[in-house]
Design a protein around this motif. Structure first.
Motif, PDB file in Angstrom:
ATOM      1  N   PHE A  63      -5.623  22.144  40.638  1.00 24.49           N
ATOM      2  CA  PHE A  63      -6.052  21.402  39.456  1.00 24.49           C
ATOM      3  C   PHE A  63      -4.944  21.357  38.409  1.00 24.49           C
ATOM      4  CE2 PHE A  63      -7.925  21.663  35.160  1.00 24.49           C
ATOM      5  CZ  PHE A  63      -8.417  20.379  35.086  1.00 24.49           C
ATOM      6  N   LEU A  64      -4.284  22.505  38.202  1.00 21.50           N
ATOM      7  CA  LEU A  64      -3.192  22.545  37.235  1.00 21.50           C
ATOM      8  C   LEU A  64      -2.128  21.525  37.601  1.00 21.50           C
ATOM      9  CD1 LEU A  64      -2.636  26.369  36.558  1.00 21.50           C
ATOM     10  CD2 LEU A  64      -3.985  24.724  35.253  1.00 21.50           C
ATOM     11  N   VAL A  65      -1.782  21.473  38.889  1.00 20.80           N
ATOM     12  CA  VAL A  65      -0.755  20.539  39.332  1.00 20.80           C
ATOM     13  C   VAL A  65      -1.225  19.101  39.160  1.00 20.80           C
ATOM     14  CG1 VAL A  65       0.481  19.668  41.339  1.00 20.80           C
ATOM     15  CG2 VAL A  65       0.335  22.120  40.931  1.00 20.80           C
ATOM     16  N   ARG A  66      -2.444  18.869  39.584  1.00 21.75           N
ATOM     17  CA  ARG A  66      -2.988  17.516  39.472  1.00 21.75           C
ATOM     18  C   ARG A  66      -2.949  17.037  38.031  1.00 21.75           C
ATOM     19  NH1 ARG A  66      -8.748  16.710  39.843  1.00 21.75           N
ATOM     20  NH2 ARG A  66      -8.828  18.603  41.059  1.00 21.75           N
ATOM     21  N   GLU A  67      -3.363  17.885  37.118  1.00 26.99           N
ATOM     22  CA  GLU A  67      -3.385  17.492  35.720  1.00 26.99           C
ATOM     23  C   GLU A  67      -1.980  17.432  35.129  1.00 26.99           C
ATOM     24  OE1 GLU A  67      -5.950  16.260  34.013  1.00 26.99           O
ATOM     25  OE2 GLU A  67      -6.941  16.378  35.940  1.00 26.99           O
ATOM     26  N   ALA A  68      -1.110  18.347  35.612  1.00 27.08           N
ATOM     27  CA  ALA A  68       0.274  18.325  35.126  1.00 27.08           C
ATOM     28  C   ALA A  68       0.955  17.033  35.544  1.00 27.08           C
ATOM     29  CB  ALA A  68       1.043  19.530  35.649  1.00 27.08           C
ATOM     30  N   LEU A  69       0.586  16.505  36.700  1.00 27.51           N
ATOM     31  CA  LEU A  69       1.151  15.237  37.154  1.00 27.51           C
ATOM     32  C   LEU A  69       0.614  14.083  36.317  1.00 27.51           C
ATOM     33  CD1 LEU A  69       1.038  15.472  41.051  1.00 27.51           C
ATOM     34  CD2 LEU A  69       3.016  15.663  39.553  1.00 27.51           C
ATOM     35  N   HIS A  70      -0.577  14.259  35.831  1.00 25.53           N
ATOM     36  CA  HIS A  70      -1.252  13.189  35.119  1.00 25.53           C
ATOM     37  C   HIS A  70      -0.842  13.162  33.660  1.00 25.53           C
ATOM     38  CE1 HIS A  70      -5.208  11.250  33.685  1.00 25.53           C
ATOM     39  NE2 HIS A  70      -4.365  10.330  34.075  1.00 25.53           N
ATOM     40  N   ARG A  71      -1.139  14.244  32.970  1.00 24.28           N
ATOM     41  CA  ARG A  71      -0.748  14.374  31.577  1.00 24.28           C
ATOM     42  C   ARG A  71       0.656  14.942  31.589  1.00 24.28           C
ATOM     43  NH1 ARG A  71      -6.075  14.470  30.867  1.00 24.28           N
ATOM     44  NH2 ARG A  71      -6.543  15.145  28.773  1.00 24.28           N
ATOM     45  N   ARG A  72       1.577  14.249  30.961  1.00 28.94           N
ATOM     46  CA  ARG A  72       2.985  14.605  31.073  1.00 28.94           C
ATOM     47  C   ARG A  72       3.301  15.998  30.559  1.00 28.94           C
ATOM     48  NH1 ARG A  72       4.927   9.437  30.697  1.00 28.94           N
ATOM     49  NH2 ARG A  72       7.118   9.953  30.582  1.00 28.94           N
ATOM     50  N   PHE A  73       4.234  16.651  31.239  1.00 23.43           N
ATOM     51  CA  PHE A  73       4.652  17.991  30.884  1.00 23.43           C
ATOM     52  C   PHE A  73       5.221  18.050  29.466  1.00 23.43           C
ATOM     53  CE2 PHE A  73       5.141  20.171  35.154  1.00 23.43           C
ATOM     54  CZ  PHE A  73       4.230  21.141  34.811  1.00 23.43           C
ATOM     55  N   ASP A  74       6.131  17.136  29.191  1.00 20.98           N
ATOM     56  CA  ASP A  74       6.949  17.260  27.996  1.00 20.98           C
ATOM     57  C   ASP A  74       6.161  17.252  26.697  1.00 20.98           C
ATOM     58  OD1 ASP A  74       7.334  14.894  29.854  1.00 20.98           O
ATOM     59  OD2 ASP A  74       7.234  13.917  27.916  1.00 20.98           O
ATOM     60  N   ARG A  75       4.883  16.917  26.759  1.00 18.16           N
ATOM     61  CA  ARG A  75       4.071  16.961  25.555  1.00 18.16           C
ATOM     62  C   ARG A  75       3.510  18.371  25.313  1.00 18.16           C
ATOM     63  NH1 ARG A  75       5.860  13.343  22.561  1.00 18.16           N
ATOM     64  NH2 ARG A  75       5.998  11.302  23.536  1.00 18.16           N
ATOM     65  N   ASP A  76       3.376  19.137  26.385  1.00 19.10           N
ATOM     66  CA  ASP A  76       2.704  20.429  26.292  1.00 19.10           C
ATOM     67  C   ASP A  76       3.733  21.539  26.112  1.00 19.10           C
ATOM     68  OD1 ASP A  76       1.222  22.729  26.599  1.00 19.10           O
ATOM     69  OD2 ASP A  76      -0.115  21.831  28.068  1.00 19.10           O
ATOM     70  N   LYS A  77       3.962  21.907  24.850  1.00 21.09           N
ATOM     71  CA  LYS A  77       5.007  22.880  24.542  1.00 21.09           C
ATOM     72  C   LYS A  77       4.651  24.274  25.065  1.00 21.09           C
ATOM     73  CE  LYS A  77       7.918  20.162  22.725  1.00 21.09           C
ATOM     74  NZ  LYS A  77       9.101  19.860  23.517  1.00 21.09           N
ATOM     75  N   ILE A  78       3.394  24.613  25.056  1.00 18.54           N
ATOM     76  CA  ILE A  78       2.973  25.939  25.522  1.00 18.54           C
ATOM     77  C   ILE A  78       3.275  26.087  27.009  1.00 18.54           C
ATOM     78  CG2 ILE A  78       1.011  27.481  25.828  1.00 18.54           C
ATOM     79  CD1 ILE A  78      -0.259  26.234  23.388  1.00 18.54           C
ATOM     80  N   ALA A  79       2.851  25.105  27.796  1.00 16.64           N
ATOM     81  CA  ALA A  79       3.099  25.142  29.233  1.00 16.64           C
ATOM     82  C   ALA A  79       4.599  25.150  29.510  1.00 16.64           C
ATOM     83  CB  ALA A  79       2.444  23.943  29.909  1.00 16.64           C
TER      84      ALA A  79
END
Lengths: 220, 220
Positions: free
Chosen positions: A123-139
């Motif tokens: 799920f994490l991967v699926r969502e990471a592919l969907h919602r872009r990484f570069d917006r999520d500073k914590i991740a």
DNA sequence: AAGCATATTAAACAAACGTTTTAATCCTGT
DNA sequence: ACAGGATTAAAACGTTTGTTTAATATGCTT
């Protein structure tokens, strides 16, 4: 009202009410099964056994509930791997194969069991592919720290490994681990009856040989 | 009415109307950007410049439109790889490194360019993780054929490689290729300024060393 | 027991969704 | 030119979505 909605971290233990945690658990279960958009707030509250308004009462929105659940699991997962690296690297006689095996085996056991752990990763991967990484500073920071530690471990176990080659090695190793988690069904299709042992040894063997080959070849 | 909706394969060239193709292209573009559930029929028809009813007129439903677009791209992608394998394996002096390089480089070029091709792959993976593999018989067969061919190629280029070890090698190789496509942003974060050359040579080097290590080590 | 913040509930909100209907338009064969 | 099927168009369909409101219930402090 709405005191719990804002910035509720672990500093206030009392604030973790029952319904709040039940909502997080229900969200995790359903998000992993059906994805973010595939899960309605009504599904979540039904699973948690509470009222629809509870999601907005405790988290402010469906999105915020998702973020909290996402970061909780991601940091759990990464901290577990960090501890494994520390543990193995502390041993004076530790080999590269030791580290790889200790990182790979629990993950493969989890994947073959099909337990919550591996479904969360998917799920994490699926969502990471969907919602872009570069917006999520914590991740971004969590993942950065992890790869930094893994690259350092590779440099310790493979003396002479250049820094950038170590980072490449870390990414490459993660390739090998991630794939069976994501495409478990395909493995079962292509390698019928495959076991934790078989896939673990494959990854350790290929990973060790591949990573050692990074020693000789220089980056152009 | 609705004559085009049912079972429209390539046998009828006349049936591929403009709007129909524009809908497929628009669907591909938007599905890749926002996912299946994140894209509305209204978005698609607006992008294609036609009426809302067109989706149901030509495909019967949003789901059917998705399936047709999905299978079209998947088979394109796999057939391209198949031809590459045939081409390289036909050369009498072909090495393992040759095959790996010819499979990897175009894919990495596509990924770094960030063109439609790689975004489609990401979408395919995302959706494959979401909607389970085992239900989709068409995708299952396409993927099965591809791995069969790739495993055979590995057996040709690595004489003495056992059959099951060849299948494992094929899966392992795909791990290495898939990862940079999926997590492109992370590579840019961890390896700032990385090039097609760097990542291609890394995969070829690690892949070749790793796959050769499958020769010695027997499956338990 | 009264007061009060917290927690839960049922009901309603507007907006967006996929799909359908019905009518108008286009195009082709005669 | 005209008939008739293929295509497009606007509008409305009934659901479902996330969120909000307003009222009630609960639990702790004074």
């Amino acid at each position: 009202m709405f005191v719990l909605c804002m910035e509720n971290t672990d500093n206030n233990l009392e604030s973790s009410s029952d319904t709040r945690n039940r909502l997080l658990d229900a969200a995790e279960k359903l998000f992993c099964q059906r994805g973010f958009e595939g899960t309605s707030v009504r599904d979540i509250t039904a699973e948690a056994g509470c009222n629809i308004a509870a999601v907005n009462y405790y988290f402010g929105s469906k999105e915020k509930l998702y973020e909290e659940m996402f970061h909780r699991r991601l940091s759990e997962k990464i901290q577990g791997h960090m501890k494994t690296i520390e543990r193995v690297c502390a041993r004076p006689d530790a080999t590269l194969e030791d580290l790889l095996r200790e990182l790979v085996r629990p993950t493969m056991e989890s994947a073959l069991r099909g337990d919550t752990w591996s479904r969360v990763v998917r799920f994490l991967v699926r969502e990471a592919l969907h919602r872009r990484f570069d917006r999520d500073k914590i991740a971004e920071e969590l993942i950065g720290k992890f790869f930094e530690r893994l690259a350092a471990a590779f440099q310790q176990l493979l003396p002479g490994l250049e820094k950038r080659a170590a980072w490449r090695a870390a990414l490459t190793f993660e390739s090998l681990v991630m794939h069976p988690i994501l495409f478990f069904e395909m493995y079962d299709l292509v390698l019928p009856g495959f076991t934790v042992e078989e896939i673990t040894e494959q990854i350790v063997r290929v990973g060790a040989a591949g990573l050692r080959s990074c020693l000789k070849g220089t980056a152009e």
